[in-house]
Design a protein around this motif. Structure first.
Motif, PDB file in Angstrom:
ATOM      1  N   ARG A  26      -4.900  42.295  28.814  1.00  0.00           N
ATOM      2  CA  ARG A  26      -5.113  43.393  27.879  1.00  0.00           C
ATOM      3  C   ARG A  26      -6.446  44.113  28.124  1.00  0.00           C
ATOM      4  O   ARG A  26      -6.507  45.338  28.137  1.00  0.00           O
ATOM      5  CB  ARG A  26      -5.065  42.824  26.462  1.00  0.00           C
ATOM      6  CG  ARG A  26      -5.175  43.828  25.327  1.00  0.00           C
ATOM      7  CD  ARG A  26      -4.817  43.127  24.031  1.00  0.00           C
ATOM      8  NE  ARG A  26      -4.944  43.999  22.875  1.00  0.00           N
ATOM      9  CZ  ARG A  26      -5.982  43.993  22.056  1.00  0.00           C
ATOM     10  NH1 ARG A  26      -6.988  43.150  22.285  1.00  0.00           N
ATOM     11  NH2 ARG A  26      -6.020  44.812  21.016  1.00  0.00           N
ATOM     12  N   GLU A  27      -7.515  43.346  28.324  1.00  0.00           N
ATOM     13  CA  GLU A  27      -8.823  43.977  28.509  1.00  0.00           C
ATOM     14  C   GLU A  27      -8.864  44.769  29.811  1.00  0.00           C
ATOM     15  O   GLU A  27      -9.465  45.846  29.874  1.00  0.00           O
ATOM     16  CB  GLU A  27      -9.930  42.919  28.503  1.00  0.00           C
ATOM     17  CG  GLU A  27     -11.297  43.460  28.122  1.00  0.00           C
ATOM     18  CD  GLU A  27     -11.315  44.072  26.723  1.00  0.00           C
ATOM     19  OE1 GLU A  27     -11.778  45.237  26.613  1.00  0.00           O
ATOM     20  OE2 GLU A  27     -10.870  43.418  25.765  1.00  0.00           O
ATOM     21  N   GLU A  28      -8.222  44.251  30.846  1.00  0.00           N
ATOM     22  CA  GLU A  28      -8.170  44.993  32.104  1.00  0.00           C
ATOM     23  C   GLU A  28      -7.367  46.279  31.949  1.00  0.00           C
ATOM     24  O   GLU A  28      -7.732  47.325  32.494  1.00  0.00           O
ATOM     25  CB  GLU A  28      -7.561  44.119  33.203  1.00  0.00           C
ATOM     26  CG  GLU A  28      -7.607  44.751  34.579  1.00  0.00           C
ATOM     27  CD  GLU A  28      -7.157  43.796  35.670  1.00  0.00           C
ATOM     28  OE1 GLU A  28      -6.899  44.277  36.794  1.00  0.00           O
ATOM     29  OE2 GLU A  28      -7.069  42.586  35.404  1.00  0.00           O
ATOM     30  N   ARG A  29      -6.285  46.219  31.192  1.00  0.00           N
ATOM     31  CA  ARG A  29      -5.498  47.432  30.937  1.00  0.00           C
ATOM     32  C   ARG A  29      -6.334  48.472  30.193  1.00  0.00           C
ATOM     33  O   ARG A  29      -6.290  49.665  30.517  1.00  0.00           O
ATOM     34  CB  ARG A  29      -4.246  47.114  30.123  1.00  0.00           C
ATOM     35  CG  ARG A  29      -3.185  46.389  30.897  1.00  0.00           C
ATOM     36  CD  ARG A  29      -1.804  46.469  30.276  1.00  0.00           C
ATOM     37  NE  ARG A  29      -1.752  46.439  28.829  1.00  0.00           N
ATOM     38  CZ  ARG A  29      -0.641  46.154  28.144  1.00  0.00           C
ATOM     39  NH1 ARG A  29       0.469  45.866  28.783  1.00  0.00           N
ATOM     40  NH2 ARG A  29      -0.650  46.161  26.829  1.00  0.00           N
ATOM     41  N   PHE A  30      -7.083  48.040  29.191  1.00  0.00           N
ATOM     42  CA  PHE A  30      -7.964  48.968  28.479  1.00  0.00           C
ATOM     43  C   PHE A  30      -8.935  49.630  29.458  1.00  0.00           C
ATOM     44  O   PHE A  30      -9.194  50.836  29.377  1.00  0.00           O
ATOM     45  CB  PHE A  30      -8.769  48.233  27.408  1.00  0.00           C
ATOM     46  CG  PHE A  30      -8.000  47.891  26.163  1.00  0.00           C
ATOM     47  CD1 PHE A  30      -7.108  48.787  25.596  1.00  0.00           C
ATOM     48  CD2 PHE A  30      -8.192  46.668  25.536  1.00  0.00           C
ATOM     49  CE1 PHE A  30      -6.411  48.478  24.432  1.00  0.00           C
ATOM     50  CE2 PHE A  30      -7.516  46.348  24.372  1.00  0.00           C
ATOM     51  CZ  PHE A  30      -6.614  47.255  23.825  1.00  0.00           C
TER      52      PHE A  30
END
Length: 253
Positions: A26-30
């Motif tokens: 999720r954080e990488e997608r953000f």
């Protein structure tokens, strides 16, 4: 009476941990979303960005941190999640309550100039295909030439075998990261139901959910998304990042 800052902070933090259970990356997608929006808005004095299906402001606050001069408009139909975002991340965005794809939702955004970017994460898959087609057309109409739509979500492959493999790859990564030890969606909402400060918002939310009906995944493949985007007036569309079935799809106006 609004939520207390302490209560909002507690439940937004629990939301962040809960969501990691469903998107270990999720954080990488953000970060990828912010990379795209930053690149497309380079040179703009005050970029105008919309966060579609913002929930409690997770993406909005990250975009605001990366682009401190941007005007971020965050839209969602859920009154409880919106109030969490407004209370905990109030400076990050202007929060708007509207049902994406519903009557008058674009007008509710109060846009006074063309959008530079529209972004969404794990939200648009709830829209039926006809509604999604309409939303894509509406976004194409309000984005400036050269503007961008960024949609991060779990998207299917056209081939059932490849789709199964992609899902398996993602799940194995999640198992290695031990994210299934995190609180799940049902547990988070069960906890919310026991919080006295949420009583009025929960009652309002129940009515909203009854009016909207039960949201189900539309099951569209990423290539179908691309076809809908091209048909809506976007010049180019395709994935710029993917791991397993987690994908960041970008469409250029």
């Amino acid at each position: 009476m609004g939520l207390s800052i302490a209560t909002a902070g507690l439940w937004v933090e629990r939301w962040e941990r809960q969501q990691e259970r469903y998107a270990v990356d999720r954080e990488e997608r953000f970060t990828v979303i912010a990379d795209v929006v930053e690149h497309v808005t380079a040179g703009q004095d005050r970029p105008l960005v919309v966060d579609l299906g913002c929930g409690p402001g997770s993406l909005a606050v990250r975009l605001a941190r990366r682009l401190p001069n941007a005007e971020v408009v965050a839209v969602d139909a859920d009154p409880l999640l919106l109030e969490l975002g407004r209370t905990h991340h109030g400076r990050a965005a202007r929060y708007v309550r509207a049902t994406i794809g519903g009557a008058g939702w674009v007008e509710a955004l109060g846009l006074r100039r063309p959008l530079d970017a529209a972004a969404s994460t794990t939200a648009l898959h709830y829209l039926p295909e006809d509604a999604l087609r309409r939303v894509y057309r509406q976004l194409a109409a309000v984005l400036r030439p050269g503007g961008v739509l960024v949609n991060a979500d779990h998207l299917f492959q056209d081939c059932a075998g490849l789709s199964e493999l992609a899902t398996r790859v993602g799940r194995r990564r999640a198992e290695r990261q031990c994210v299934f030890d995190q609180e799940d969606w049902e547990s988070w909402w069960a906890g919310v139901a026991e919080e006295p400060e949420f009583a009025d918002l929960l009652a309002e939310r129940r009515q909203v959910m009854r009016d909207l009906g039960e949201g189900k995944d539309n099951g569209l493949s990423y290539s179908r998304h691309v076809a809908l985007l091209r048909g809506a007036g976007f010049s180019h569309a395709g994935p710029v990042w993917q791991f397993g079935d987690s994908c960041v799809l970008v469409a250029l106006r």
